[in-house]
Each structure stands twice: as structure tokens, then as C-alpha cells.
Design a protein around this motif. Structure first.
Motif, PDB file in Angstrom:
ATOM      1  N   PRO A 183      -1.127  -2.198  -9.353  1.00 24.93           N
ATOM      2  CA  PRO A 183      -0.871  -1.393  -8.148  1.00 24.93           C
ATOM      3  C   PRO A 183      -1.236  -2.180  -6.886  1.00 24.93           C
ATOM      4  O   PRO A 183      -2.288  -2.823  -6.826  1.00 24.93           O
ATOM      5  CB  PRO A 183      -1.781  -0.172  -8.335  1.00 24.93           C
ATOM      6  N   GLU A 184      -0.362  -2.105  -5.894  1.00 20.71           N
ATOM      7  CA  GLU A 184      -0.545  -2.885  -4.674  1.00 20.71           C
ATOM      8  C   GLU A 184      -1.345  -2.136  -3.614  1.00 20.71           C
ATOM      9  O   GLU A 184      -2.055  -2.759  -2.825  1.00 20.71           O
ATOM     10  CB  GLU A 184       0.836  -3.226  -4.078  1.00 20.71           C
ATOM     11  N   HIS A 185      -1.222  -0.806  -3.554  1.00 27.13           N
ATOM     12  CA  HIS A 185      -1.648  -0.061  -2.373  1.00 27.13           C
ATOM     13  C   HIS A 185      -2.707   0.976  -2.727  1.00 27.13           C
ATOM     14  O   HIS A 185      -2.585   1.684  -3.734  1.00 27.13           O
ATOM     15  CB  HIS A 185      -0.438   0.614  -1.734  1.00 27.13           C
ATOM     16  N   TYR A 186      -3.711   1.099  -1.820  1.00 24.67           N
ATOM     17  CA  TYR A 186      -4.871   1.931  -2.101  1.00 24.67           C
ATOM     18  C   TYR A 186      -5.279   2.698  -0.848  1.00 24.67           C
ATOM     19  O   TYR A 186      -5.033   2.261   0.286  1.00 24.67           O
ATOM     20  CB  TYR A 186      -6.037   1.060  -2.588  1.00 24.67           C
ATOM     21  N   LYS A 187      -5.944   3.821  -1.087  1.00 25.87           N
ATOM     22  CA  LYS A 187      -6.539   4.601  -0.006  1.00 25.87           C
ATOM     23  C   LYS A 187      -7.923   4.048   0.309  1.00 25.87           C
ATOM     24  O   LYS A 187      -8.411   3.142  -0.362  1.00 25.87           O
ATOM     25  CB  LYS A 187      -6.600   6.068  -0.416  1.00 25.87           C
ATOM     26  N   SER A 188      -8.569   4.610   1.334  1.00 22.41           N
ATOM     27  CA  SER A 188      -9.845   4.057   1.794  1.00 22.41           C
ATOM     28  C   SER A 188     -10.935   4.146   0.742  1.00 22.41           C
ATOM     29  O   SER A 188     -11.896   3.365   0.770  1.00 22.41           O
ATOM     30  CB  SER A 188     -10.300   4.760   3.071  1.00 22.41           C
ATOM     31  N   ASP A 189     -10.815   5.088  -0.214  1.00 20.71           N
ATOM     32  CA  ASP A 189     -11.797   5.183  -1.297  1.00 20.71           C
ATOM     33  C   ASP A 189     -11.415   4.344  -2.510  1.00 20.71           C
ATOM     34  O   ASP A 189     -12.011   4.445  -3.561  1.00 20.71           O
ATOM     35  CB  ASP A 189     -11.995   6.645  -1.715  1.00 20.71           C
ATOM     36  N   TRP A 190     -10.407   3.513  -2.372  1.00 22.05           N
ATOM     37  CA  TRP A 190      -9.904   2.626  -3.411  1.00 22.05           C
ATOM     38  C   TRP A 190      -9.256   3.364  -4.581  1.00 22.05           C
ATOM     39  O   TRP A 190      -9.159   2.848  -5.687  1.00 22.05           O
ATOM     40  CB  TRP A 190     -10.982   1.666  -3.923  1.00 22.05           C
ATOM     41  N   SER A 191      -8.783   4.561  -4.322  1.00 21.57           N
ATOM     42  CA  SER A 191      -7.909   5.218  -5.294  1.00 21.57           C
ATOM     43  C   SER A 191      -6.487   4.717  -5.066  1.00 21.57           C
ATOM     44  O   SER A 191      -6.075   4.426  -3.931  1.00 21.57           O
ATOM     45  CB  SER A 191      -7.971   6.734  -5.153  1.00 21.57           C
TER      46      SER A 191
END
Length: 415
Positions: A231-239
Motif C-alpha cells: 500500500p502506498e498511501h496512509y493516514k496520519s495514524d499510519w492506517s
């Protein structure tokens, strides 16, 4: 197809990575790239972007990753024994310190033009390439390398490295105020590259330890849970952010098989640097590399799709040069571990496609993209924007090593 393409040996059962014919061809391709990209030097400070013929694109902004990659690439050329690399290394180191470096707020701005700020963003992606450039410059004894490494390392520590998760955040405004909460794999992948180069150049363990934490999350945590597609893309909490749409060129939705090739090769470099102690690594690297090839190779037209959906089906089917170069490097790394016939077949297949579609045998350099008919296209890129990817595709197979590749170039026989 050019008759130089991939210079296979008379005996088809031999592995190309071992044969004098192929190795001479790789060196000749590298030399042609160095000769072409010498044209980035002009009378003005900094570097020029080049069109297909090597003429300057006068309206182009000089991005940070281009400046740094030129320093890194021509440092490799100097290690290879070329005597014409110092001017570009010196020019690039000056552009980094006197152009990109922000003397007011610290850090390095993304874009300059005539040594003046043109794009003030501060991106992790760019800063880790500054670390790579400084490390490569140190390997060739550049007098300004240590100050560059020290400065960018402090910036990475202060603004980008998140100690609790063990990864890099991505982006700020010039004054270090955040303009997004995006987290991404790409900056971390090149972060691991830069960190390992810094470890090889300085011996400082912190660089290698941080690279290992990046690999642990993306390759041993995330990739297995997503079918060996990272997976390339993450939210600020690294989910994981599976719905991210982003920018179709530089942050495209879905997964990017070219990055799986890069990550697989970089993981093997890390494994070698750490004494080959982790038994998980060879099979993890293979799963990443083989899954990417099997998902992304265009069986009808050749080449590799740019992006995939999360189930591995094609998403953006455009074909660019850099995934092919990274796949070449990845399969060269696997062949260094074991002379596997399937790896050899794919290595040949990749070089054959590169030679017949991307390599400009007449002028040097690689075309960055091809259209549906396999002809050079300029939809996303102007001119020939990059030496770094294609140069490394030529040099990595020449070195027998998985790590310390840069200094090993000094031991290669002359062309």
C-alpha cells in the motif's frame, strides 16, 4: 531493436550477468548516459533540463530530486573511473547548499530557478535524496559532503522522522507549518535508500537501524496483508488509506509495482549490510518482485503497467522507463543470490524491451515513456528528465555485491 540490445552471449544457456558481451554493453550504455547528461551544465548556476536532443529546456524549474540525483549519479561515474564527473558533482553540491538550502527556516526547498526559490515546499522525498547525494559525495571525497550530511540529518531528525512509529512523515510549507496529514510509502522507501547510503558512507548505526524500521513496517507488516502489493498511501495514524486518489502521476491511487521492485532490491541490500541474519528476507524480496512482475507485465505489448488496483489488476496502463529499470535492478539482485533460469529469462525480457523502446542509441539517455504503439511519447514528461534510474540499471548488474555497490565500482575492470 538496436543490435546492441542486450548483447547476449553466443551460448544462450549462459547467464547474461556473467558474460563479457553483456557487461561491455552495460558499461557502454552507462557511458552514453554520462556523455548525454553532461549537457545539464550551462553557464548559469545550477542545472538545465534537457530535451530529446540534449538541448536545454529553458523554462524548467530545477527540482530537488533532480539536483541530488545528478550528484549521486556522477559520483558513481567518478567511482567507475570517469575523469569528467567533478564539474557536475561540484555544481550540484553548490546548488544544494546555496540554492535549495533555506537559510531562513532551515531545510531544502523543492524547486529553484537560477539559484532562487521557485517552489518553497519542504518534502521528505526531497530531503532523503539530499542525504543520498551527500553520502555519495562523501564516497568520492568531496570536501563539502560532511556538512551536507550533518545538516540534512538534523533536519530529518527535527521535522520528518517520527520516532514512535519509526517512519518519515511527508510534507510542510516553507516555515514548517504542515499543509496536509498525508503519510506515504514512497518517501520512506527512498528514505531507506538514503539511510543505507549514509550508513555505508559514515558507518553510523542509527542510519541502518532506521532503515530497518521502515522495512519492518512496509514489507513484513503491510505487504503480506495485501497480497504482497505494498500500500502506498496512509493516514496520519499510519492506517492504510485505500480510498486515496491523490495525483494521477506522482501519488496515484492503488499500488505501484515499480516500487515493489525497488523495495525488494533495497531489502536485500539491508539484509546484506546486517550480516544476512534474517531468514525472512530472501523469500520476502522474491514475493514482492515476482508478484509485481506477474501483475504488471503487459503480455501483449511488453513493458510494465504504471499502477495496479489493490487486487493486482491493471489501473494506469501507461508504460514508463523507471519501472523497467527498477525491475532490472531487482532481478539482477536475485541473480546475485542464485542463478535462477526464470530470473534470467525476466532479466533478458526487461532489457530487450528497454533496448527496443526506451534507449536512445543515437543520442544517449532513455525516453521516459512510450505510447500505445510503443513509440516515444511526451504526455507526462518533457525531454529526458533523469539519469538516475537508467544508470543504476546498468551499474547494479556490473557489481557482484548486494550492498556497498558504489565503492565496488572502483574494482571493476576498465571499459
Amino acid at each position: 531493436m538496436t543490435d546492441l540490445a542486450p548483447a547476449g552471449p553466443a551460448d544462450p544457456d549462459l547467464f547474461w550477468i556473467d558474460t563479457p558481451e553483456h557487461r561491455r554493453w552495460l558499461r557502454a550504455q552507462a557511458d552514453a548516459m554520462f556523455d548525454f547528461f553532461k549537457g545539464v551544465l550551462g553557464p548559469e548556476p545550477g542545472f538545465r533540463s534537457l530535451d530529446y536532443d540534449g538541448n536545454p529546456l529553458t523554462d524548467a524549474i530545477q527540482p530537488l530530486h533532480s539536483t541530488t540525483r545528478l550528484v549521486h549519479s556522477f559520483a558513481l561515474g567518478k567511482l567507475l573511473g570517469r575523469e569528467d564527473c567533478d564539474a557536475i558533482i561540484d555544481r550540484g553540491m553548490d546548488a544544494l547548499w546555496s540554492g535549495h538550502r533555506d537559510t531562513r527556516h532551515g531545510g531544502y526547498v523543492w524547486g529553484i530557478k537560477d539559484q532562487a526559490m521557485a517552489d518553497p515546499r519542504k518534502l521528505a522525498y526531497g530531503h532523503v535524496f539530499v542525504l543520498l547525494a551527500g553520502s555519495s559525495a562523501r564516497m568520492v571525497g568531496h570536501p563539502d559532503a560532511d556538512r551536507l550530511i550533518a545538516d540534512v540529518s538534523e533536519v530529518l531528525d527535527r521535522h520528518f522522522w517520527e520516532e514512535t512509529p519509526g517512519r518519515l512523515c511527508d510534507e510542510y510549507n516553507r516555515d514548517w507549518t504542515p499543509f496536509s496529514d498525508y503519510r506515504g510509502m514512497n518517501a520512506n522507501m527512498h528514505g531507506a535508500e538514503g539511510l543505507m547510503a549514509a550508513y555505508e558512507a559514515t558507518g553510523r548505526q542509527i542510519y541502518l537501524d532506521r532503515a530497518g524500521r521502515i522495512f519492518e513496517f512496509f514489507l513484513f507488516n503491510r505487504a503480506p496483508a495485501h497480497g504482497w502489493r505494498i500500500p502506498e498511501h496512509y493516514k496520519s495514524d499510519w492506517s492504510v488509506d485505500l480510498e486515496f486518489t491523490g495525483d494521477a502521476m506522482f501519488r496515484p491511487a492503488g499500488t505501484t509495482p515499480g516500487h515493489s521492485f525497488e523495495m525488494g532490491r533495497l531489502l536485500l541490500q539491508y539484509w546484506d549490510l546486517t550480516g544476512r541474519q534474517d531468514d525472512r528476507v530472501p523469500q520476502t524480496a522474491r514475493k514482492l518482485i515476482d508478484t509485481a512482475f506477474e501483475d504488471a507485465w503487459d503480455a501483449e505489448k511488453g513493458g510494465l503497467y504504471y499502477t495496479l488496483n489493490h487486487d493486482g489488476s491493471p489501473r494506469i496502463t501507461d508504460r514508463y522507463w523507471w519501472p523497467v529499470t527498477e525491475a532490472i535492478g531487482a532481478y539482477a539482485a536475485l541473480l546475485k543470490l542464485e542463478r535462477n533460469p526464470q530470473d534470467e529469462a525476466r532479466y533478458r525480457q526487461l532489457w530487450q524491451f528497454a533496448a527496443s523502446h526506451f534507449i536512445d542509441a543515437a543520442r544517449g539517455g532513455w525516453y521516459p515513456e512510450v505510447d500505445a504503439q510503443g513509440k516515444p511519447d511526451a504526455t507526462q514528461f518533457k525531454g529526458k528528465p533523469d539519469i538516475y534510474h537508467a544508470l543504476q540499471a546498468c551499474l547494479f548488474p556490473l557489481s557482484p555485491e548486494l550492498s556497498h555497490i558504489a565503492p565496488s565500482l572502483q574494482d571493476l575492470p576498465p571499459a
